[in-house]
Design a protein around this motif. Sequence first.
Motif, PDB file in Angstrom:
ATOM      1  N   GLY A 116       0.377  -1.151   0.228  1.00  0.00           N
ATOM      2  CA  GLY A 116       0.089   0.643   0.387  1.00  0.00           C
ATOM      3  C   GLY A 116       1.147   0.688   0.070  1.00  0.00           C
ATOM      4  O   GLY A 116       1.851   1.004   0.034  1.00  0.00           O
ATOM      5  N   PRO A 117       0.536   2.607  -0.177  1.00  0.00           N
ATOM      6  CA  PRO A 117       0.905   4.260  -0.220  1.00  0.00           C
ATOM      7  C   PRO A 117       1.327   4.095   0.772  1.00  0.00           C
ATOM      8  O   PRO A 117       1.010   4.212   2.391  1.00  0.00           O
ATOM      9  CB  PRO A 117      -0.067   4.885  -0.816  1.00  0.00           C
ATOM     10  N   GLN A 118       2.288   4.668   1.082  1.00  0.00           N
ATOM     11  CA  GLN A 118       2.760   5.053   2.984  1.00  0.00           C
ATOM     12  C   GLN A 118       3.415   6.261   2.439  1.00  0.00           C
ATOM     13  O   GLN A 118       4.375   6.896   2.135  1.00  0.00           O
ATOM     14  CB  GLN A 118       4.035   3.944   3.109  1.00  0.00           C
ATOM     15  N   MET A 134       6.666   9.601  -0.158  1.00  0.00           N
ATOM     16  CA  MET A 134       4.968   8.756  -0.490  1.00  0.00           C
ATOM     17  C   MET A 134       6.734   7.509  -0.998  1.00  0.00           C
ATOM     18  O   MET A 134       6.912   7.563  -2.584  1.00  0.00           O
ATOM     19  CB  MET A 134       4.675   8.525  -1.526  1.00  0.00           C
ATOM     20  N   VAL A 135       5.826   6.066  -0.187  1.00  0.00           N
ATOM     21  CA  VAL A 135       6.953   4.894  -1.379  1.00  0.00           C
ATOM     22  C   VAL A 135       5.462   4.027  -1.235  1.00  0.00           C
ATOM     23  O   VAL A 135       4.145   3.867  -0.261  1.00  0.00           O
ATOM     24  CB  VAL A 135       7.613   3.897  -0.147  1.00  0.00           C
ATOM     25  N   THR A 136       5.299   3.584  -2.208  1.00  0.00           N
ATOM     26  CA  THR A 136       3.649   2.660  -2.390  1.00  0.00           C
ATOM     27  C   THR A 136       4.659   1.532  -2.431  1.00  0.00           C
ATOM     28  O   THR A 136       5.134   0.890  -3.346  1.00  0.00           O
ATOM     29  CB  THR A 136       3.207   3.089  -4.659  1.00  0.00           C
ATOM     30  N   VAL A 137       4.005   0.497  -2.142  1.00  0.00           N
ATOM     31  CA  VAL A 137       4.885  -0.897  -1.437  1.00  0.00           C
ATOM     32  C   VAL A 137       3.537  -2.276  -2.556  1.00  0.00           C
ATOM     33  O   VAL A 137       2.764  -1.712  -1.984  1.00  0.00           O
ATOM     34  CB  VAL A 137       4.815  -1.210  -0.133  1.00  0.00           C
ATOM     35  N   THR A 138       4.418  -2.804  -3.053  1.00  0.00           N
ATOM     36  CA  THR A 138       3.189  -3.342  -4.592  1.00  0.00           C
ATOM     37  C   THR A 138       3.576  -5.078  -3.802  1.00  0.00           C
ATOM     38  O   THR A 138       4.680  -5.691  -2.925  1.00  0.00           O
ATOM     39  CB  THR A 138       4.157  -3.465  -5.483  1.00  0.00           C
TER      40      THR A 138
END
Length: 139
Positions: A116-118, A134-138
């Motif tokens: 998710g977005p962090q 922003m880090v988007t974790v897939t």
Amino acid sequence: MCFKPFCHSAALLSLLVFVPAASADEKTEAICAEAEERYADMFAHPSSEEDGVTVVKMYKYKFCPQALTVPVGTTVRWVNVDKRTSHTVHLKETDTPESDRLFPEEDFEFTFLVPGPQNYLCGPHWETQKMIGMVTVTP
């Protein structure tokens, strides 16, 4: 009709009026390119050559890159490449406390385990300088 000493100045001024100012994206790109040069000078290799981590540089009140997408299990390393300013990393959506102040050449690492977005920010500079990332974790 133009008074001679001012004709040339007026022509130059009209040219300057039509030169577009650099966009915010172009300014950020230039700052991030400079941050990468500083990183390579400090550590004798580009940030892309770090094994096992994704590097985010902190420079001139920017995170470089400001947004990134990584798979679950990725460790992100934030590195301060500024000359004199300290920064922090505060991962808003995690239970991780804000990092200590990172002075030039110091770093902070975090491994992202939840998709998710962090959002994250620099505690001292997010309000005044808008230093937010922003880090988007897939999955």
